[in-house]
Design a protein around this motif. Structure first.
Motif, mmCIF file in Angstrom:
data_model
loop_
_atom_site.group_PDB
_atom_site.id
_atom_site.type_symbol
_atom_site.label_atom_id
_atom_site.label_comp_id
_atom_site.label_asym_id
_atom_site.label_seq_id
_atom_site.Cartn_x
_atom_site.Cartn_y
_atom_site.Cartn_z
ATOM 1 N N ALA A 44 21.097 4.631 16.492
ATOM 2 C CA ALA A 44 20.510 4.855 15.167
ATOM 3 C C ALA A 44 19.140 4.187 15.056
ATOM 4 N N LEU A 45 19.025 2.975 15.580
ATOM 5 C CA LEU A 45 17.744 2.263 15.539
ATOM 6 C C LEU A 45 16.709 2.979 16.405
ATOM 7 N N SER A 46 17.119 3.461 17.578
ATOM 8 C CA SER A 46 16.199 4.193 18.463
ATOM 9 C C SER A 46 15.681 5.462 17.794
ATOM 10 N N GLU A 47 16.586 6.200 17.124
ATOM 11 C CA GLU A 47 16.169 7.402 16.398
ATOM 12 C C GLU A 47 15.186 7.041 15.288
ATOM 13 N N LYS A 48 15.474 5.981 14.552
ATOM 14 C CA LYS A 48 14.611 5.563 13.452
ATOM 15 C C LYS A 48 13.219 5.178 13.953
ATOM 16 N N ILE A 49 13.167 4.477 15.082
ATOM 17 C CA ILE A 49 11.882 4.073 15.656
ATOM 18 C C ILE A 49 11.055 5.295 16.020
ATOM 19 N N ILE A 50 11.682 6.291 16.664
ATOM 20 C CA ILE A 50 10.957 7.510 17.051
ATOM 21 C C ILE A 50 10.532 8.301 15.818
ATOM 22 N N LYS A 51 11.429 8.454 14.827
ATOM 23 C CA LYS A 51 11.097 9.199 13.606
ATOM 24 C C LYS A 51 9.913 8.592 12.870
ATOM 25 N N ASN A 52 9.822 7.270 12.864
ATOM 26 C CA ASN A 52 8.774 6.582 12.111
ATOM 27 C C ASN A 52 7.547 6.248 12.951
ATOM 28 N N SER A 53 7.478 6.769 14.161
ATOM 29 C CA SER A 53 6.329 6.483 15.024
ATOM 30 C C SER A 53 5.102 7.255 14.549
ATOM 31 N N PRO A 54 3.920 6.766 14.924
ATOM 32 C CA PRO A 54 2.701 7.520 14.587
ATOM 33 C C PRO A 54 2.710 8.879 15.295
ATOM 34 N N ARG A 55 1.778 9.722 14.937
ATOM 35 C CA ARG A 55 1.702 11.046 15.570
ATOM 36 C C ARG A 55 1.509 10.913 17.078
ATOM 37 N N TRP A 56 2.115 11.845 17.789
ATOM 38 C CA TRP A 56 2.017 11.897 19.238
ATOM 39 C C TRP A 56 0.946 12.902 19.628
ATOM 40 N N SER A 57 0.513 12.865 20.867
ATOM 41 C CA SER A 57 -0.410 13.883 21.378
ATOM 42 C C SER A 57 0.421 15.119 21.707
ATOM 43 N N PRO A 58 0.080 16.266 21.137
ATOM 44 C CA PRO A 58 0.869 17.473 21.414
ATOM 45 C C PRO A 58 0.658 17.955 22.849
ATOM 46 N N ALA A 59 1.626 18.715 23.329
ATOM 47 C CA ALA A 59 1.518 19.313 24.658
ATOM 48 C C ALA A 59 0.457 20.421 24.625
ATOM 49 N N VAL A 60 -0.141 20.661 25.772
ATOM 50 C CA VAL A 60 -1.160 21.704 25.889
ATOM 51 C C VAL A 60 -0.747 22.651 27.002
ATOM 52 N N GLN A 61 -0.754 23.941 26.686
ATOM 53 C CA GLN A 61 -0.424 24.962 27.672
ATOM 54 C C GLN A 61 -1.483 26.049 27.604
ATOM 55 N N TYR A 62 -2.093 26.340 28.717
ATOM 56 C CA TYR A 62 -3.163 27.337 28.791
ATOM 57 C C TYR A 62 -4.276 27.031 27.790
ATOM 58 N N GLY A 63 -4.574 25.744 27.619
ATOM 59 C CA GLY A 63 -5.667 25.337 26.744
ATOM 60 C C GLY A 63 -5.343 25.335 25.259
ATOM 61 N N ARG A 64 -4.081 25.629 24.885
ATOM 62 C CA ARG A 64 -3.677 25.646 23.472
ATOM 63 C C ARG A 64 -2.589 24.614 23.232
ATOM 64 N N LYS A 65 -2.607 24.000 22.061
ATOM 65 C CA LYS A 65 -1.566 23.055 21.692
ATOM 66 C C LYS A 65 -0.286 23.822 21.392
ATOM 67 N N VAL A 66 0.845 23.296 21.882
ATOM 68 C CA VAL A 66 2.136 23.950 21.692
ATOM 69 C C VAL A 66 3.193 22.918 21.292
ATOM 70 N N ASN A 67 4.271 23.413 20.666
ATOM 71 C CA ASN A 67 5.430 22.566 20.396
ATOM 72 C C ASN A 67 6.124 22.294 21.727
ATOM 73 N N ALA A 68 6.660 21.084 21.886
ATOM 74 C CA ALA A 68 7.345 20.771 23.137
ATOM 75 C C ALA A 68 8.430 19.727 22.918
ATOM 76 N N TYR A 69 9.535 19.881 23.668
ATOM 77 C CA TYR A 69 10.572 18.860 23.663
ATOM 78 C C TYR A 69 10.078 17.657 24.442
ATOM 79 N N ARG A 70 10.571 16.519 24.050
ATOM 80 C CA ARG A 70 10.257 15.270 24.747
ATOM 81 C C ARG A 70 11.558 14.480 24.846
ATOM 82 N N VAL A 71 11.790 13.879 25.979
ATOM 83 C CA VAL A 71 12.934 12.996 26.170
ATOM 84 C C VAL A 71 12.368 11.625 26.476
#
Length: 81
Positions: A44-71
């Motif tokens: 629960a604490l790990s989820e809370k830390i990730i949820k409240n983190s600052p914005r991340w750098s989005p993934a880039v595919q073929y020069g465009r920003k895309v949604n991406a899973y992260r583990v």
């Protein structure tokens, strides 16, 4: 993370919890879910830390920003005394 250290020390929450989430095109974190240690305070604490983190750098595919899973592993070890 610093504001959560009291909980960590109080409950002796140490180990590695893997958290899966999506970083969208704008860098916002969504769909946060602990994939290990489910149901524990540490998960629960790990989820809370990730949820409240600052914005991340989005993934880039073929020069465009895309949604991406992260583990992301979240690891906490006991302090050396």
């Amino acid at each position: 993370l610093g504001k959560h250290f009291d909980d960590i020390d109080k409950y002796k929450m140490y180990g590695t919890c893997t958290v899966k989430f999506i970083v969208d095109k704008e860098g916002k974190v969504t769909a946060v879910e602990a994939t290990t240690m489910k149901g524990t305070r540490f998960a629960a604490l790990s989820e809370k830390i990730i949820k409240n983190s600052p914005r991340w750098s989005p993934a880039v595919q073929y020069g465009r920003k895309v949604n991406a899973y992260r583990v992301q592993p979240v690891t906490l070890t006991p302090p050396d005394n």
